[in-house]
Design a protein around this motif. Structure first.
Motif, PDB file in Angstrom:
ATOM      1  N   ASN A 491     -16.224  56.872  -5.664  1.00  0.00           N
ATOM      2  CA  ASN A 491     -14.760  56.829  -5.473  1.00  0.00           C
ATOM      3  C   ASN A 491     -14.335  55.622  -4.637  1.00  0.00           C
ATOM      4  O   ASN A 491     -13.566  55.736  -3.686  1.00  0.00           O
ATOM      5  N   VAL A 492     -14.859  54.459  -4.988  1.00  0.00           N
ATOM      6  CA  VAL A 492     -14.541  53.235  -4.254  1.00  0.00           C
ATOM      7  C   VAL A 492     -13.108  52.816  -4.560  1.00  0.00           C
ATOM      8  O   VAL A 492     -12.719  52.694  -5.715  1.00  0.00           O
ATOM      9  N   LYS A 493     -12.338  52.590  -3.505  1.00  0.00           N
ATOM     10  CA  LYS A 493     -10.933  52.212  -3.658  1.00  0.00           C
ATOM     11  C   LYS A 493     -10.625  50.988  -2.800  1.00  0.00           C
ATOM     12  O   LYS A 493     -10.907  50.976  -1.603  1.00  0.00           O
ATOM     13  N   GLY A 494     -10.060  49.974  -3.414  1.00  0.00           N
ATOM     14  CA  GLY A 494      -9.616  48.802  -2.678  1.00  0.00           C
ATOM     15  C   GLY A 494      -8.184  48.955  -2.212  1.00  0.00           C
ATOM     16  O   GLY A 494      -7.420  49.757  -2.762  1.00  0.00           O
ATOM     17  N   HIS A 495      -7.822  48.227  -1.182  1.00  0.00           N
ATOM     18  CA  HIS A 495      -6.431  48.223  -0.718  1.00  0.00           C
ATOM     19  C   HIS A 495      -6.069  46.820  -0.241  1.00  0.00           C
ATOM     20  O   HIS A 495      -6.893  46.110   0.318  1.00  0.00           O
ATOM     21  N   ASN A 496      -4.845  46.446  -0.490  1.00  0.00           N
ATOM     22  CA  ASN A 496      -4.331  45.138  -0.075  1.00  0.00           C
ATOM     23  C   ASN A 496      -2.874  45.344   0.330  1.00  0.00           C
ATOM     24  O   ASN A 496      -1.967  45.282  -0.490  1.00  0.00           O
ATOM     25  N   GLY A 497      -2.666  45.636   1.606  1.00  0.00           N
ATOM     26  CA  GLY A 497      -1.335  45.948   2.108  1.00  0.00           C
ATOM     27  C   GLY A 497      -0.478  44.706   2.292  1.00  0.00           C
ATOM     28  O   GLY A 497      -0.907  43.576   2.054  1.00  0.00           O
ATOM     29  N   GLU A 498       0.744  44.933   2.721  1.00  0.00           N
ATOM     30  CA  GLU A 498       1.667  43.823   2.952  1.00  0.00           C
ATOM     31  C   GLU A 498       1.146  42.952   4.100  1.00  0.00           C
ATOM     32  O   GLU A 498       0.792  43.455   5.164  1.00  0.00           O
ATOM     33  N   ALA A 499       1.104  41.664   3.861  1.00  0.00           N
ATOM     34  CA  ALA A 499       0.594  40.725   4.867  1.00  0.00           C
ATOM     35  C   ALA A 499       1.746  40.273   5.760  1.00  0.00           C
ATOM     36  O   ALA A 499       2.508  39.385   5.396  1.00  0.00           O
ATOM     37  N   ILE A 500       1.874  40.880   6.912  1.00  0.00           N
ATOM     38  CA  ILE A 500       2.963  40.578   7.843  1.00  0.00           C
ATOM     39  C   ILE A 500       2.379  39.888   9.070  1.00  0.00           C
ATOM     40  O   ILE A 500       1.577  40.482   9.809  1.00  0.00           O
ATOM     41  N   PRO A 501       2.741  38.638   9.345  1.00  0.00           N
ATOM     42  CA  PRO A 501       2.254  37.983  10.561  1.00  0.00           C
ATOM     43  C   PRO A 501       2.621  38.784  11.807  1.00  0.00           C
ATOM     44  O   PRO A 501       3.689  39.397  11.884  1.00  0.00           O
ATOM     45  N   GLY A 502       1.725  38.765  12.755  1.00  0.00           N
ATOM     46  CA  GLY A 502       1.921  39.513  13.996  1.00  0.00           C
ATOM     47  C   GLY A 502       1.164  40.811  14.033  1.00  0.00           C
ATOM     48  O   GLY A 502       0.807  41.291  15.115  1.00  0.00           O
ATOM     49  N   THR A 503       0.899  41.404  12.856  1.00  0.00           N
ATOM     50  CA  THR A 503       0.246  42.708  12.856  1.00  0.00           C
ATOM     51  C   THR A 503      -1.199  42.645  13.333  1.00  0.00           C
ATOM     52  O   THR A 503      -1.761  43.648  13.758  1.00  0.00           O
ATOM     53  N   GLY A 504      -1.817  41.458  13.259  1.00  0.00           N
ATOM     54  CA  GLY A 504      -3.169  41.316  13.795  1.00  0.00           C
ATOM     55  C   GLY A 504      -3.192  41.273  15.315  1.00  0.00           C
ATOM     56  O   GLY A 504      -4.245  41.397  15.931  1.00  0.00           O
ATOM     57  N   ILE A 505      -2.021  41.097  15.925  1.00  0.00           N
ATOM     58  CA  ILE A 505      -1.846  40.980  17.383  1.00  0.00           C
ATOM     59  C   ILE A 505      -2.727  39.862  17.934  1.00  0.00           C
ATOM     60  O   ILE A 505      -3.246  39.943  19.044  1.00  0.00           O
ATOM     61  N   HIS A 506      -2.929  38.815  17.129  1.00  0.00           N
ATOM     62  CA  HIS A 506      -3.717  37.653  17.529  1.00  0.00           C
ATOM     63  C   HIS A 506      -2.876  36.389  17.387  1.00  0.00           C
ATOM     64  O   HIS A 506      -3.344  35.379  16.877  1.00  0.00           O
ATOM     65  N   GLU A 507      -1.613  36.438  17.826  1.00  0.00           N
ATOM     66  CA  GLU A 507      -0.755  35.274  17.637  1.00  0.00           C
ATOM     67  C   GLU A 507      -1.281  34.086  18.449  1.00  0.00           C
ATOM     68  O   GLU A 507      -1.739  34.233  19.570  1.00  0.00           O
ATOM     69  N   MET A 508      -1.212  32.908  17.828  1.00  0.00           N
ATOM     70  CA  MET A 508      -1.852  31.705  18.381  1.00  0.00           C
ATOM     71  C   MET A 508      -1.080  30.459  17.962  1.00  0.00           C
ATOM     72  O   MET A 508      -0.278  30.490  17.034  1.00  0.00           O
ATOM     73  N   GLY A 509      -1.369  29.335  18.651  1.00  0.00           N
ATOM     74  CA  GLY A 509      -1.100  28.007  18.130  1.00  0.00           C
ATOM     75  C   GLY A 509       0.173  27.307  18.513  1.00  0.00           C
ATOM     76  O   GLY A 509       0.421  26.200  18.056  1.00  0.00           O
ATOM     77  N   THR A 510       1.002  27.877  19.371  1.00  0.00           N
ATOM     78  CA  THR A 510       2.341  27.334  19.624  1.00  0.00           C
ATOM     79  C   THR A 510       2.360  26.133  20.567  1.00  0.00           C
ATOM     80  O   THR A 510       3.402  25.495  20.736  1.00  0.00           O
ATOM     81  N   ALA A 511       1.234  25.822  21.193  1.00  0.00           N
ATOM     82  CA  ALA A 511       1.142  24.645  22.078  1.00  0.00           C
ATOM     83  C   ALA A 511      -0.279  24.107  21.988  1.00  0.00           C
ATOM     84  O   ALA A 511      -1.038  24.128  22.940  1.00  0.00           O
ATOM     85  N   ARG A 512      -0.626  23.607  20.835  1.00  0.00           N
ATOM     86  CA  ARG A 512      -2.018  23.382  20.492  1.00  0.00           C
ATOM     87  C   ARG A 512      -2.687  22.264  21.292  1.00  0.00           C
ATOM     88  O   ARG A 512      -2.057  21.324  21.760  1.00  0.00           O
ATOM     89  N   MET A 513      -4.015  22.381  21.395  1.00  0.00           N
ATOM     90  CA  MET A 513      -4.854  21.334  21.965  1.00  0.00           C
ATOM     91  C   MET A 513      -5.061  20.236  20.929  1.00  0.00           C
ATOM     92  O   MET A 513      -4.999  20.479  19.718  1.00  0.00           O
ATOM     93  N   GLY A 514      -5.344  19.022  21.417  1.00  0.00           N
ATOM     94  CA  GLY A 514      -5.608  17.918  20.513  1.00  0.00           C
ATOM     95  C   GLY A 514      -5.966  16.654  21.278  1.00  0.00           C
ATOM     96  O   GLY A 514      -5.880  16.599  22.507  1.00  0.00           O
TER      97      GLY A 514
END
Length: 575
Positions: A491-514
């Motif tokens: 009974n293998v079932k795949g799922h692919n929910g709505e991809a909403i930024p922020g839901t990973g709670i890993h927001e990054m990148g707004t003042a990047r290194m370089g």
């Protein structure tokens, strides 16, 4: 905003740290242990380890509706309740998450911004998955042309990963993989029988040599001693706050270490809104704060400033810090401040039923699952994908359901007793966390038309996942299905929910290194290129997202930057 009358605090500190979460706690610890008199600010209320964890020992039957939230009580946390079916804002944990009406934000495209405004921040509620980035990640932007090149490589941060892992305590298994460097790990938690079965059945099944291991988690195991903390008790109530200090949080670990030095002054209820730039000196002179309770405006002076308020809040503080030299925000010569927002996209994978283990059980509530490290686009033909670049990893677990929290009901009815004592069938599931590319057009901006109750601008989000992430998600689901089917599960079932930024709670990148001030905000030591006494070491600094949970990297970068700042300060008594 226009300041009210500002009170200038008479004491000048060696350093100010804005924020007490994963990064802020480490900045406080390292600066204080290096002898710097440090003011540590948090916009939220005080939370003391153990005594301020109100639900840490409650069982489901101790709540009026067990652990379910009355829908009528969600009106103030509509956005905070988007995750886990609203589980974050149930009665056991809702006090850790902000009131969305009191702390509003706007979404041009849907963005879920999960926040905790209190001392310790989200270090109390984090998932504790703890993985190193590798040179596959640090070199990716340069090789495929997305974003800008990281100014560091793995060798620069490796000793700081060592230091952080040994201090916080990370359990897990070293695998000798180039894409997931080995660490200073204590003994791993144990896989259960179905997870071990899947582990064995994956061996040799796929050309790309994918494998399964127990997750690397910031939970104490083994015999190492950590002051004021004891080993994980397998209660799996971590998000409530752990009275044992079994997992790492600022409250149980870094802030007490800073306090033991006698060099820390911790000030809660202090909303930092501007880092003040001194045009004559060419550096920052201090931080403007609003007292969250009294609304008083206070200016605190310091030689060094660490901005660790979180990826979105730290960028917002810099954006509000305007001067003649920096009319578009402190250090924003590049125009990249507030741009390149990234998060890990997830809520995609597969699940299955597992037969043949009905005589097997497990004990305890292990607060950790299994991990399948990245096996896509590792730099060889076997792992190359023609549809997308970068990669993803899986987190998952196997269990028997519907009995682990039922002991209290043993006094109700013979039929119910018998049903509760008979475990359900085994099931196994895995969900992938995928890398998001750094897109300049994914951004935040300040909204001066919609102010919060302290008169500060609110934040507008304009962030979306694009073709590379969406193509990756198809593979994330399909490969999860393929692995479970290869194991012979039902009974293998795949799922692919709505991809909403922020839901990973890993927001990054707004003042990047370089490398270049024209294309980035921070240098290789997390200093603002043009304001060297201001450091930023939380998720805002990330140049790319990789696919690994990022908190360990924030901590290692913070420890490295704080020691750099302290070394320069102690040599020159200024940066």
């Amino acid at each position: 905003m226009k300041d009210n009358t500002i009170t200038e605090y008479p004491t000048k500190y060696d350093a100010i740290v804005i924020g007490t979460g994963i990064s802020g706690g480490w900045a406080a610890k390292e600066l204080c242990e290096n002898g710097l008199k440090t003011l540590v600010l948090d916009r939220g209320r005080m939370v003391k380890h153990i005594e301020d964890y109100p639900t840490m020992n409650k069982d489901p039957w101790d709540f009026k509706h067990r652990e379910k939230q009355n829908p009528a009580e969600l009106k103030n946390q509509q956005k905070q309740s988007r995750l886990w079916g609203g589980g974050l804002t149930g009665p056991a944990t809702k006090h850790w998450f902000v009131d969305d009406l009191k702390h509003p934000y706007q979404e041009t495209k849907k963005f879920t911004w999960i926040r905790g405004y209190h001392v310790g921040g989200r270090s109390i509620m984090w998932g504790k998955q703890t993985y190193r980035l590798s040179d596959l990640d640090f070199e990716a932007n340069k090789k495929d042309g997305h974003g800008v090149d990281w100014p560091i490589r793995y060798k620069d941060i490796s000793p700081w990963y060592d230091k952080v892992e040994e201090f916080i305590g990370v359990s897990g298994e070293n695998l000798g993989l180039s894409q997931l460097p080995d660490g200073k790990l204590s003994e791993p938690m144990e896989l259960n029988c179905v997870e071990k079965d899947l582990q064995e059945k994956l061996k040799g099944q796929f050309e790309d040599n994918r494998l399964l291991t127990i997750g690397r988690a910031a939970h104490l195991t083994g015999n190492a001693m950590h002051e004021g903390r004891s080993n994980c008790q397998y209660r799996n109530r971590c998000v409530r706050g752990c009275p044992f200090g079994g997992y790492f949080s600022s409250n149980s670990s870094t802030l007490p270490a800073a306090e033991r030095t006698g060099n820390m002054h911790l000030r809660p209820n202090s909303i930092a809104y501007e880092i003040v730039y001194d045009d004559k000196l060419g550096i920052a002179s201090g931080v403007k704060v609003i007292d969250a309770v009294t609304k008083e405006h206070i200016f605190f002076k310091a030689d060094i400033i660490f901005n660790c308020a979180s990826a979105i809040a730290s960028a917002a503080i810099l954006m509000q810090s305007k001067s003649k030299r920096f009319p578009n925000g402190l250090g924003n010569d590049s125009g990249e401040l507030g741009h390149n927002v990234m998060d890990h996209h997830y809520q995609v994978g597969a699940s299955a039923e597992v037969n043949g283990f009905d005589d097997k059980y497990y004990k305890g509530r292990r607060p950790n699952g299994f991990y399948i490290p990245r096996f896509r686009n590792l730099g060889d033909k076997k792992t190359e994908s023609k549809d997308f670049i970068r990669g993803y990893g899986y987190q998952g677990g196997a269990r028997r359901g519907n009995w682990k929290s039922a002991v209290k009901e043993l006094s109700f009815g013979k039929e119910l007793k018998e049903k509760i004592l008979k475990p359900d069938t085994w099931s196994v599931g895995m969900g992938a966390f995928g890398e998001c590319l750094p897109y300049h057009e994914n951004k935040i901006s300040l909204n001066y038309e919609k102010l919060d109750e302290w008169g500060l601008p609110t934040i507008d989000f304009d962030v979306e996942y694009k073709e590379n992430e969406l193509k990756m998600r198809e593979d994330m689901m399909n490969q999860a299905i393929a692995m479970l089917k290869s194991a012979g599960y039902k009974n293998v079932k795949g799922h692919n929910g709505e991809a909403i930024p922020g839901t990973g709670i890993h927001e990054m990148g707004t003042a990047r290194m370089g490398h270049d001030p024209k294309t980035s905000v921070l240098n290789k030591y997390n200093q603002i290129h043009t304001v060297p006494n201001v450091y930023l070491t939380d998720g805002a600094c990330m140049t790319s997202s990789a696919c690994q949970n990022p908190s360990l990297t924030y901590m290692a970068l913070t420890a490295r930057a704080a020691n750099h700042a302290a070394k320069v300060f102690n040599k020159n008594k200024t940066v």
